[in-house]
Design an enzyme around this catalytic site. Sequence first.
Site, PDB file in Angstrom:
ATOM      1  N   THR A  56       0.861  -1.192   0.000  1.00 17.19           N
ATOM      2  CA  THR A  56       0.000   0.000   0.000  1.00 17.19           C
ATOM      3  C   THR A  56       0.897   1.242   0.000  1.00 17.19           C
ATOM      4  OG1 THR A  56      -0.253  -0.090   2.410  1.00 17.19           O
ATOM      5  CG2 THR A  56      -1.990  -1.094   1.077  1.00 17.19           C
TER       6      THR A  56
ATOM      7  N   LYS B 268       3.981  -6.636   4.308  1.00 17.30           N
ATOM      8  CA  LYS B 268       3.744  -5.251   3.915  1.00 17.30           C
ATOM      9  C   LYS B 268       3.392  -4.461   5.165  1.00 17.30           C
ATOM     10  CE  LYS B 268       0.337  -3.237   3.426  1.00 17.30           C
ATOM     11  NZ  LYS B 268      -0.535  -2.341   4.305  1.00 17.30           N
TER      12      LYS B 268
ATOM     13  N   THR C  98      -3.081  -3.846  10.095  1.00 18.24           N
ATOM     14  CA  THR C  98      -2.718  -3.618   8.670  1.00 18.24           C
ATOM     15  C   THR C  98      -1.300  -4.061   8.379  1.00 18.24           C
ATOM     16  OG1 THR C  98      -4.290  -1.875   8.374  1.00 18.24           O
ATOM     17  CG2 THR C  98      -2.468  -1.834   6.890  1.00 18.24           C
TER      18      THR C  98
ATOM     19  N   GLU D 107       6.687   4.926   7.446  1.00 11.22           N
ATOM     20  CA  GLU D 107       6.300   6.147   6.750  1.00 11.22           C
ATOM     21  C   GLU D 107       7.177   7.319   7.177  1.00 11.22           C
ATOM     22  OE1 GLU D 107       1.646   4.976   5.875  1.00 11.22           O
ATOM     23  OE2 GLU D 107       2.127   6.204   7.620  1.00 11.22           O
TER      24      GLU D 107
ATOM     25  N   ASN E  21       0.466  11.326   6.497  1.00 10.54           N
ATOM     26  CA  ASN E  21      -0.751  10.978   7.214  1.00 10.54           C
ATOM     27  C   ASN E  21      -1.717  12.134   7.400  1.00 10.54           C
ATOM     28  OD1 ASN E  21      -0.552   8.090   7.830  1.00 10.54           O
ATOM     29  ND2 ASN E  21       1.445   8.765   8.584  1.00 10.54           N
TER      30      ASN E  21
ATOM     31  N   THR F 188      -7.190  11.953   1.013  1.00 12.50           N
ATOM     32  CA  THR F 188      -7.575  12.970   0.022  1.00 12.50           C
ATOM     33  C   THR F 188      -6.807  12.811  -1.281  1.00 12.50           C
ATOM     34  OG1 THR F 188      -6.077  14.389   1.238  1.00 12.50           O
ATOM     35  CG2 THR F 188      -8.407  14.713   1.604  1.00 12.50           C
TER      36      THR F 188
END
Lengths: 465, 465
Positions: B193, B219, B240, B330, B460, B465
């Site tokens: 992702t 992942k 996740t 991230e 994040n 959006t």
Amino acid sequence: MAARLPPVWKRFSSTITTRPAPPKGHHHVSLPDHVFPKGYALTGLHCGVKKKPELLDLAVILSTAEQPAAAAACFTRNAFKAAPVMVSQEVLQMSSGRARAVVVNSGCANAVTGKQGMEDAWAMVRATDGLLQRRDDASDAPETLVMSTGVIGQNLPISKIISGIESQAQSNPSSTLGTTFDAWERAARAFMTTDTFPKLRARTFTVDGREYRIAGMDKGAGMIHPDMGPPAPSGQLHATLLACVLTDAPVSPRSLQSALTYAVDRSFNCISVDGDMSTNDTILVLANGAAAQNAEEIDEERDVKAYETFRDELTAFAADLAQLVVRDGEGATKFVTVSVEGATSYADAHKIASRISTSALVKTALYGEDANWGRILAATGSVPLSTPLDPTRVSVSFIPKDGTTPLPLLVNGEPEKVDEVRATEIVSQEDLEIRVELGLGTESAKYWTCDFSYEYVRINGDYRT
Amino acid sequence: MAARLPPVWKRFSSTITTRPAPPKGHHHVSLPDHVFPKGYALTGLHCGVKKKPELLDLAVILSTAEQPAAAAACFTRNAFKAAPVMVSQEVLQMSSGRARAVVVNSGCANAVTGKQGMEDAWAMVRATDGLLQRRDDASDAPETLVMSTGVIGQNLPISKIISGIESQAQSNPSSTLGTTFDAWERAARAFMTTDTFPKLRARTFTVDGREYRIAGMDKGAGMIHPDMGPPAPSGQLHATLLACVLTDAPVSPRSLQSALTYAVDRSFNCISVDGDMSTNDTILVLANGAAAQNAEEIDEERDVKAYETFRDELTAFAADLAQLVVRDGEGATKFVTVSVEGATSYADAHKIASRISTSALVKTALYGEDANWGRILAATGSVPLSTPLDPTRVSVSFIPKDGTTPLPLLVNGEPEKVDEVRATEIVSQEDLEIRVELGLGTESAKYWTCDFSYEYVRINGDYRT
């Protein structure tokens, strides 16, 4: 904003457009002198802990009532307690819950400073005791409580602090001790570290038809996730939220402590800026009875109704002070109330509210003004509870603080078709409430938190340097 | 980096200079075909969950061994479990811990999707079962485990997924199922992702003189703070992080589950990117015995030594896969190992390591390359433990990963005079170990985490959006 950056970052030329935290100075308000409690003289001054001479770094607070005030405190539960925390605990024990002064420095936390740190904290106590007019019948017990906030692991510049305290002798013509708003505000300013405005509030309240006053100041903007309890017989305490609350009501030391413990559990222990608990968190309360010197002390065993009135006033006042800290959260652009309702116990509701309030994903979504209920739900579900959640009973909604219609996002476990325009409208306001209904019982808890911004990273990637 | 920003931010013109996350593609390595386990055919393809046609979003993994493989799993303990988590649990129960296929989609988590979500997850299972050559003696029990990852609260585009699965019928000439590195890599890509590289590892190992192979993919980059346990009889699960590990060793279902539970507690349950636990976290293991079809299954009650060898291989392999997720955290610019030693219990050591690894203040200091041991200490002290800390026994040091001398920051509760140049030298390396010694016992725990950067906030604040 031209960001001040650590040298290593200069080699990188990438830039990010940021929404700076809004100015917060309007949360500091001017108050009339008469709402401040009687029988206190106080000041804030620059003694040299901080480098810039215009920054105040020492607050001296004296109770001028004839009898010593009742005193109570809650301290952080961190295992590494700073020297002032340990010393204030000892003072309270030696004086059986009485005190006549509070001394506070900012700029250096006097934490992880070993034996020297303890000696320095005691020196601050003794110097401030020296400002008090000793009564003939006075014991040798210390009468000053001490707090410090700032950098960890550095020793206090103790001689500068002692000179600062001694300059405030009431016989000294250059002493700046006072009783007006101006004096209270100077003291509040001397609490500040990364705070952007002094945090000072005062109001009047009534118990049994008699009017009293309560005032308080606090500080804190980062390393804010307090968990404070009453003084413990040994160890396990530590704090960087500092608060001092003063009232001219007469309260017994025992009842002052139980009212404070109750109040802190519902105010300072319900706020989070970054989820990090400090080594110096301390809240002190003095009740000197100056407004009613011949009245009996408020005490829960003598008159439970009067006690509960006082306790609830203290709780509401403490919640106001606590919320100021979140408003001034490092880099914060939002003030968010997290309400968890319908739990089977306060502890369960409090745990979920705390988890949502510290979730990096929820907080960055708030900064991005994104109504991302999936992250709220994931945070809710990750908490081990005494009564397991039933996903089909959980609802999540946003409550706008401008009085307009709430927006349901999830109802009984089913996602709503959300009007994204309306959602963005709500999330882009500075104040917002996230409400989670569990549908299991009647207990509820509230937490106050803020968003997670670029500014938070900037401030904390660059604090010591 | 030209940051993509939500529209509301455009009205602000302030900029911040950022250190972007370093490229991480080199952690994806090419592997020779012969290290991959025998008896598996797999692929990754684009079926249309993701918009861009070049992004793979569906992985199909079949065991081609004659007998069904032993299967085991750990699932998130989140109360809101996604449909694929509940369905995989049911499949494992119905099949008594055996399976012959795994199907995975990315782009949509099929979480908080009610009845329709359950139907869709079962449809994925049935379609994948349809790819398997049914044996004459086969029962009607399902033989496929299912995982999903992506956005919460949206339904799967199920007909696209079913078409994608059906296109892989082994009789279909356009099927892309394969056994080479290329096929494994495609499957790993279909897991991704916000990951920046596919996470795939494979190696050989030996039990009782016989060589086996193990390979796995996973992942995850955000919402990473797994707490996974074995399938529970009811409720309380959710995820996740996704991982799938395949081996050609023969292992009994019971021992595969206990080895996996042991391994997950020491690998995937010891990583944190942002402290947020997902609703879909799942790790699946298949052991098809294709390398030794007539050998007895490895089982803890039959041969505890062989079992422990296998369990330790699985644990080390799982730790490698788990660390890849942190490497790709991230916005991460650092890979940090947090070691807590000298505890009286593994649980205490694990709790402290977890707290340090999730501290926003520690993580922003790491991004700022600031050797701020005060924040490490405050985090350490904030954890309630079974044996209280003794501050005078606690030591903290930085261990550089380039083999140079460790740097003590705090020794037995006393701050060291730190060489700041050397400290900055260590903290500016990409890999770093923070070691905390408690001096109370002999138990220890390790956690793997990353720093907290501007990029994390950007990613994040702007995910949906």
